[in-house]
Design a protein around this motif. Sequence first.
Motif, mmCIF file in Angstrom:
data_model
loop_
_atom_site.group_PDB
_atom_site.id
_atom_site.type_symbol
_atom_site.label_atom_id
_atom_site.label_comp_id
_atom_site.label_asym_id
_atom_site.label_seq_id
_atom_site.Cartn_x
_atom_site.Cartn_y
_atom_site.Cartn_z
ATOM 1 N N ALA A 103 -18.195 10.476 -13.049
ATOM 2 C CA ALA A 103 -17.943 11.639 -12.193
ATOM 3 C C ALA A 103 -18.196 11.293 -10.730
ATOM 4 O O ALA A 103 -17.410 11.660 -9.848
ATOM 5 N N LEU A 104 -19.277 10.578 -10.448
ATOM 6 C CA LEU A 104 -19.629 10.251 -9.076
ATOM 7 C C LEU A 104 -18.561 9.381 -8.423
ATOM 8 O O LEU A 104 -18.178 9.622 -7.269
ATOM 9 N N ILE A 105 -18.056 8.397 -9.121
ATOM 10 C CA ILE A 105 -17.006 7.537 -8.559
ATOM 11 C C ILE A 105 -15.767 8.361 -8.211
ATOM 12 O O ILE A 105 -15.212 8.243 -7.116
ATOM 13 N N ARG A 134 -24.618 2.001 -10.049
ATOM 14 C CA ARG A 134 -23.471 1.716 -10.924
ATOM 15 C C ARG A 134 -22.169 2.237 -10.325
ATOM 16 O O ARG A 134 -21.106 1.682 -10.577
ATOM 17 N N ALA A 135 -22.247 3.280 -9.514
ATOM 18 C CA ALA A 135 -21.051 3.834 -8.868
ATOM 19 C C ALA A 135 -20.653 3.039 -7.625
ATOM 20 O O ALA A 135 -19.624 3.334 -7.022
ATOM 21 N N GLY A 136 -21.444 2.048 -7.234
ATOM 22 C CA GLY A 136 -21.092 1.198 -6.113
ATOM 23 C C GLY A 136 -21.814 1.498 -4.820
ATOM 24 O O GLY A 136 -21.562 0.839 -3.797
ATOM 25 N N PHE A 137 -22.708 2.470 -4.808
ATOM 26 C CA PHE A 137 -23.476 2.764 -3.605
ATOM 27 C C PHE A 137 -24.370 1.571 -3.276
ATOM 28 O O PHE A 137 -24.891 0.916 -4.172
ATOM 29 N N ARG A 138 -24.529 1.304 -1.985
ATOM 30 C CA ARG A 138 -25.408 0.222 -1.544
ATOM 31 C C ARG A 138 -26.678 0.819 -0.970
ATOM 32 O O ARG A 138 -26.633 1.706 -0.116
ATOM 33 N N ALA A 171 -28.819 5.536 0.020
ATOM 34 C CA ALA A 171 -27.723 4.603 -0.193
ATOM 35 C C ALA A 171 -26.446 5.248 0.326
ATOM 36 O O ALA A 171 -26.414 6.446 0.601
ATOM 37 N N ALA A 172 -25.413 4.443 0.467
ATOM 38 C CA ALA A 172 -24.129 4.971 0.928
ATOM 39 C C ALA A 172 -22.983 4.218 0.274
ATOM 40 O O ALA A 172 -23.127 3.074 -0.163
ATOM 41 N N LEU A 173 -21.851 4.888 0.243
ATOM 42 C CA LEU A 173 -20.597 4.337 -0.254
ATOM 43 C C LEU A 173 -19.573 4.526 0.856
ATOM 44 O O LEU A 173 -19.511 5.606 1.468
ATOM 45 N N LEU A 174 -18.802 3.485 1.141
ATOM 46 C CA LEU A 174 -17.757 3.542 2.152
ATOM 47 C C LEU A 174 -16.402 3.459 1.463
ATOM 48 O O LEU A 174 -16.310 2.952 0.341
ATOM 49 N N PRO A 175 -15.335 3.918 2.116
ATOM 50 C CA PRO A 175 -14.017 3.864 1.470
ATOM 51 C C PRO A 175 -13.651 2.466 0.985
ATOM 52 O O PRO A 175 -13.113 2.307 -0.120
#
Length: 196
Positions: free
Chosen positions: A112-114, A146-150, A171-175
């Motif tokens: 869901a998060l992804i 697991r969703a790719g956040f750093r 943490a953060a996720l970028l496009p």
Amino acid sequence: MEPATVTTERLFMRPFAPEDADAVHAACQDPDIQRWTVVPSPYTRADAELFTGTLSPAGWQDDTTYNFAVLRRDGGQLVGALGVMRRVLPGTYEVGFWTAKEHRGTGYATEALIEVARWAFTALAADRVEWRTEVGNTRSRSVALRAGFRMEGEQRSALFNKGIRRDTWNAALLPGDLRLPGTHPYRPAPDVSGAL
């Protein structure tokens, strides 16, 4: 913003509605949800009605918060909640989520998060999606990773929950992390490890 839906192979995510109050009330009786999230404790039927019938629809209407009911596609059972909140900096949003106890360990929260992050990057033109939780919430941290956040570190006294200021993991996720274009150019910091 007009209410939106997001789907994955196993999940259907839609805005909360008043008819979700029973399922939200039942899920939020879990002590872990009350401990690690900002939901009221104790969590009453009136709290669930306020969230599903007033706060969630208002967030969509005034473009501040987009709360999704996360449902199984094979029967519509509530898996959890996932919210996307507008931050002060343009193009920046924060995500928060909880998963009903019986659905933990299934990969639903990560899935869901992804997809909701992908929706934020495309539908909201987000350039940054932030996640944070109180230090110690290892389940939430595992989902974000697991969703790719750093991971970007810890902040002292960055969360106010149930009358107490608490430290957070951030943490953060970028496009680009999801192979999507950003809406604005991004210039990462140069390597300054050898600088004086």
